[in-house]
Design an enzyme around this catalytic site. Sequence first.
Site, PDB file in Angstrom:
ATOM      1  N   HIS A  32       0.805  -1.308   0.029  1.00 13.85           N
ATOM      2  CA  HIS A  32       0.039  -0.111   0.041  1.00 13.85           C
ATOM      3  C   HIS A  32       0.901   1.136  -0.210  1.00 13.85           C
ATOM      4  CE1 HIS A  32       0.486   1.376   4.284  1.00 13.85           C
ATOM      5  NE2 HIS A  32       0.807   0.223   4.474  1.00 13.85           N
ATOM      6  N   CYS A  33       0.519   2.303  -0.627  1.00 16.59           N
ATOM      7  CA  CYS A  33       0.939   3.473  -0.399  1.00 16.59           C
ATOM      8  C   CYS A  33       0.133   4.511   0.402  1.00 16.59           C
ATOM      9  CB  CYS A  33       1.095   4.421  -1.841  1.00 16.59           C
ATOM     10  SG  CYS A  33      -0.310   4.319  -2.893  1.00 16.59           S
ATOM     11  N   MET A  34       0.266   5.639   0.059  1.00 19.62           N
ATOM     12  CA  MET A  34      -0.703   6.433   1.084  1.00 19.62           C
ATOM     13  C   MET A  34      -2.244   6.378   1.058  1.00 19.62           C
ATOM     14  SD  MET A  34       1.407  10.239   1.446  1.00 19.62           S
ATOM     15  CE  MET A  34       0.403  10.600   2.507  1.00 19.62           C
ATOM     16  N   ARG A  36      -3.653   3.911  -1.573  1.00 17.91           N
ATOM     17  CA  ARG A  36      -4.215   2.851  -2.396  1.00 17.91           C
ATOM     18  C   ARG A  36      -3.497   1.701  -1.843  1.00 17.91           C
ATOM     19  NH1 ARG A  36      -3.003   5.252  -8.457  1.00 17.91           N
ATOM     20  NH2 ARG A  36      -3.995   7.137  -8.147  1.00 17.91           N
TER      21      ARG A  36
END
Length: 483
Positions: A32-34, A36
């Site tokens: 995961h990113c910030m 998504r």
Amino acid sequence: MPTTNGPAAHTATAAALLPLVGGAGNVVSVAHCMTRLRLGLRDRALVREDALRALPAVLGVVDDDTYQIVLGPGAVARVAGEFEALVAAPAPTADELAGRGAELKAAQRQRNATPVKLLLRRVANIFVPLIPALIGCGIIAGLNGLLVNLHLLPSLTPALTAIASGFMALIAVFVGHNTAKEFGGTPILGGAVAAIVVYAGVAKVTAFGMTLSPGQGGVLGALAAALLATYVEKACRGRVPGTLDVLLTPTVTVLVAGLVTLYGLMYVAGEVSAAIGTAANWLLSTTGAFAGLVLGGLFLPLVMLGLHQALIPIHTTLIEQQGYTVLLPLLAMAGAGQVGAALAVYVRLRHDQSLRTTIRSALPAGLLGVGEPLIYGVSLPLGRPFVTACAGGAAGGAFVGFFSMLGDRVGSTAIGPSGWALFPLLSGNRSLAITAAIYAGGLLTGYLTGFAATYFFGFGGTVRGVCDSAVGQSTARGGNPTP
């Protein structure tokens, strides 16, 4: 699309997502990113995308190199942990791991795997994990600066300075670690070589009549050093006998890459880093309004193409050099244009209650700089509002850039947040009040221009015709059209 918080809600969201992406056996990787949840899937044909989009917690879906489910900041990290636990619970059989899943995955990657995009994704994978620390240290640095300016708590400010500055002093080590990890080397060796860049003792090293400075080359030097170390390590692994590998490979890797770093890479990277800072300052001081117009207007398309990732090392270099990046506030204006465009759609399409509901639920996130819900749920499906949102971003960028030409630079001490969430991270060469006022003026300009451009030019034909089209888009997203 309201969402709820709490561990139970995140567990329920993860449990709801898993069957809709084909079950645990279809999931190859979870990250995961910030905002998504990024999934590697064996067979994307098993994904029930309409049902995914209909989940209240899902703000959007992006089919790219990985299958990306937009959940928003905060929630995504918690859902990712629950989702990973669910995936790990059942053990896939050997037959499930074999078969045609690998071929389908490779074909999907190949579809968008242009060399430029692949390189930018790898660069992003190096720097994106550093963003939480940049944000936390940036906010503490801003708070500390406020206390210093107000002459408050003088006994505490040295401690806050140490807390805020410690990470930035050693960011090269983290970049080196992540670079080696991303390119298939041993992360700790990448970090060890990159640590040379920030070691105080390099001031005693002289080559070609020049003396090095600690930190010379910054994150770019660290990235280059760790990348070189990775290639040296791989070359050693293929040539050193197994019995000597544990001794010779790390030694040769650190020695060769370290010497090249000291007697070459730090000089070159130092010149490149200095050129980036000089170019950014010159660009804004001489062509600020035009530069802001271009950057603010093109950022949304860059995000859509994945090319915005090329800016991450530039932001990081500017923060390391100057304490803030002057480019991020300009780019943040794209989100303001998006918010203004969404408000205009809300006003014009009064009969599309499903779309208006989407806008109401996505607008708070948009104001805080999370633009995916509005992009993928509103402006992009409608077409023209995406273009007029870019016009709003261009106007806001030109506003902030104009003040840069007057000598009032607006910067951010970290990357990641935008919109209203960027206020705690603002910094510049003027007082915080002036810096915040200029940034706020840019946001307001972006809102108003995005709204006006969309209201008057964002729709073709009659409003009713556009409304019918939007209802179709809402239905495709899993919404319920209003008669």
